[in-house]
Motif scaffolding. Structure first.
Motif, short mmCIF file in Angstrom:
data_model
loop_
_atom_site.label_atom_id
_atom_site.label_comp_id
_atom_site.label_asym_id
_atom_site.label_seq_id
_atom_site.Cartn_x
_atom_site.Cartn_y
_atom_site.Cartn_z
N GLY A 186 -2.97 -15.26 -15.04
CA GLY A 186 -3.41 -15.62 -13.67
C GLY A 186 -4.36 -16.89 -13.62
O GLY A 186 -4.19 -17.62 -12.57
N MET A 187 -5.16 -16.79 -14.62
CA MET A 187 -5.95 -17.99 -14.62
C MET A 187 -5.30 -19.50 -14.92
O MET A 187 -5.65 -20.52 -14.34
N ALA A 188 -4.13 -19.33 -15.62
CA ALA A 188 -3.30 -20.42 -16.05
C ALA A 188 -2.60 -21.02 -14.60
O ALA A 188 -2.58 -22.24 -14.20
N CYS A 189 -2.22 -19.94 -13.91
CA CYS A 189 -1.45 -20.51 -12.63
C CYS A 189 -2.50 -20.92 -11.64
O CYS A 189 -2.47 -22.14 -10.95
N GLY A 190 -3.77 -20.40 -11.66
CA GLY A 190 -5.08 -21.00 -10.64
C GLY A 190 -5.23 -22.27 -11.19
O GLY A 190 -5.87 -23.23 -10.53
N ALA A 191 -5.35 -22.68 -12.66
CA ALA A 191 -5.76 -23.86 -13.09
C ALA A 191 -4.68 -25.10 -13.05
O ALA A 191 -4.90 -25.93 -13.32
N GLY A 192 -3.58 -24.43 -12.38
CA GLY A 192 -2.57 -25.58 -12.34
C GLY A 192 -1.65 -25.78 -13.57
O GLY A 192 -1.22 -26.84 -13.79
N LEU A 193 -1.58 -24.75 -14.31
CA LEU A 193 -0.68 -24.76 -15.51
C LEU A 193 0.42 -23.82 -15.42
O LEU A 193 0.40 -22.83 -16.37
N PRO A 194 1.62 -24.10 -14.72
CA PRO A 194 2.75 -23.07 -14.59
C PRO A 194 3.31 -23.06 -15.58
O PRO A 194 3.95 -22.29 -15.89
N VAL A 195 3.72 -24.30 -16.36
CA VAL A 195 4.61 -23.92 -17.57
C VAL A 195 4.09 -23.31 -18.66
O VAL A 195 4.52 -22.42 -19.25
N LEU A 196 2.61 -23.20 -18.93
CA LEU A 196 1.96 -22.65 -19.80
C LEU A 196 2.09 -20.93 -19.15
O LEU A 196 2.25 -20.02 -19.95
N ALA A 197 1.96 -20.65 -17.87
CA ALA A 197 1.99 -19.20 -17.58
C ALA A 197 3.25 -18.66 -17.76
O ALA A 197 3.45 -17.39 -17.94
N VAL A 198 4.44 -19.44 -17.51
CA VAL A 198 5.85 -18.85 -17.44
C VAL A 198 5.99 -18.79 -18.99
O VAL A 198 6.55 -17.75 -19.44
N ALA A 199 5.84 -19.78 -19.83
CA ALA A 199 5.88 -19.51 -21.30
C ALA A 199 5.04 -18.13 -21.87
O ALA A 199 5.52 -17.56 -22.73
N THR A 200 3.87 -17.97 -21.31
CA THR A 200 3.09 -16.69 -21.57
C THR A 200 3.79 -15.60 -21.33
O THR A 200 3.95 -14.34 -22.01
N THR A 201 4.69 -15.56 -20.17
CA THR A 201 5.09 -14.29 -19.70
C THR A 201 6.64 -14.05 -20.49
O THR A 201 6.82 -12.91 -20.95
N LEU A 202 7.21 -15.19 -20.99
CA LEU A 202 8.47 -14.96 -21.60
C LEU A 202 7.70 -14.62 -23.15
O LEU A 202 8.62 -13.82 -23.90
N GLY A 203 6.75 -15.11 -23.56
CA GLY A 203 6.22 -14.41 -24.65
C GLY A 203 5.83 -12.82 -24.79
O GLY A 203 5.77 -12.26 -25.80
N HIS A 204 5.26 -12.60 -23.73
CA HIS A 204 5.06 -11.15 -23.45
C HIS A 204 6.29 -10.19 -23.69
O HIS A 204 6.25 -9.28 -24.49
N PHE A 205 7.44 -10.76 -22.85
CA PHE A 205 8.57 -9.97 -23.16
C PHE A 205 9.23 -9.83 -24.55
O PHE A 205 9.81 -9.00 -24.83
#
Length: 244
Positions: A111-130
Motif C-alpha cells: 500500500g505504501m508503494a502505491c501511495g508513493a507512486g511506485l505501481p510497478v514495484l507494488a505489482v511485482a510485490t503482489t506477484l512475489g506474494h503469490f
C-alpha cells in the motif's frame, strides 16, 4: 498539486485491488486475517503515504518549512506490528500465524508503494506474494526429509493417578509419535524367599513399554517423562534405529 486528483485516486484503487487479491488468498486458506483486514491495511497504508506527500502543501514555505514524507512510512512500518502481533499465537509448543503476520506486513508495504507512486514495484510485490504462497510449498515438499529416529522406552508409574494421559500428552508435545504400546500392572519383583511378588502392589505400579519416533534426540523426551510427578523410572531400551 492538491493531492486529490485522478492520479491519487488511481493509486488508492491500485492499493485496493492488490491488497484485496492477497486477502482473497488468505481468506481461501481460512486464515485468521481475511480479505477485509488485508484490504483495509493496504488502502490505509496508501492513504497515509498520500497524506504525507500532499497533506501539508499549504504550510510549506520555501527555505523555512521542510517536511520529510519518509517519516510517515517509518511510522506505518512500526504501527503495523500491532496487527501482525495479534495474529501470532502458540498451540502445543508450535508458533502459528507467522506467515499471516508477515503477509499483513507485506500488504502494508504494498500500500505504501502505491501511495508513493511506485505501481510497478507494488505489482511485482503482489506477484512475489503469490509465488511464495503457491510455488514455495511445492518446492518444500520436494526437499529431502530428515530421517526419523525410533527408540524403545520402558517406564513405570503409579496407578490410579491418570498418569498415562500425561505421558502420552508429553510425548505428543515433544513431537514424538507413539507405537507398540504395552502396559502391565503390578510388575513382578524378587521377594525375600527368592520368589516373585507384585512390586509395590499396595500402591499399584504400572510397567509401560512403547516405541517412539521423532526427529529430536530421545534423551529430551526421557527428561520430560522423568519430570512427571508419579513416574518412578524411565529407561531407553536399545539403540536408536534410523528409519526413512
Amino acid at each position: 498539486m492538491d493531492g486529490q486528483g485522478l492520479v491519487q485516486l488511481g493509486e488508492l484503487a491500485l492499493a485496493f485491488v492488490l491488497s484485496a487479491l492477497i486477502g482473497l488468498e488468505r481468506e481461501f486458506r481460512h486464515k485468521s486475517a481475511g480479505v477485509r483486514t488485508y484490504t483495509l491495511v493496504g488502502v490505509a497504508a496508501a492513504l497515509f503515504m498520500l497524506i504525507s506527500k500532499y497533506g501539508f502543501m499549504n504550510i510549506l514555505v520555501p527555505s523555512q518549512v521542510v517536511l520529510d514524507p519518509s517519516r510517515i512510512a517509518a511510522q506505518v512500518v512500526s504501527g503495523i506490528g500491532f496487527i501482525g502481533g495479534g495474529v501470532i499465537f502458540m498451540r502445543r509448543d508450535v508458533v502459528r500465524g507467522l506467515t499471516t503476520a508477515a503477509s499483513v506486513w507485506l500488504t502494508a508495504a504494498l500500500g505504501m508503494a502505491c501511495g508513493a507512486g511506485l505501481p510497478v514495484l507494488a505489482v511485482a510485490t503482489t506477484l512475489g506474494h503469490f509465488t511464495i504462497m503457491f510455488v514455495f510449498p511445492r518446492l518444500v515438499r520436494r526437499l529431502p526429509r530428515t530421517r526419523r529416529l525410533a527408540s524403545d522406552i520402558s517406564l513405570s508409574y503409579e496407578d490410579g493417578r491418570g498418569l498415562l494421559r500425561d505421558i502420552l500428552v508429553t510425548c505428543t508435545q515433544a513431537r514424538f509419535t507413539i507405537d507398540h504400546v504395552r502396559i502391565d500392572k503390578h510388575p513382578l519383583a524378587d521377594d525375600e524367599n527368592g520368589g516373585t511378588v507384585p512390586e509395590r502392589a499396595q500402591t499399584g505400579l504400572v510397567a509401560m513399554s512403547m516405541q517412539v519416533k521423532g526427529k529430536k534426540p530421545v534423551s529430551d523426551l526421557i527428561t520430560r517423562l522423568a519430570a512427571i510427578d508419579g513416574v518412578r523410572s524411565v529407561d531407553s531400551a536399545g539403540a536408536e534405529d534410523e528409519l526413512e
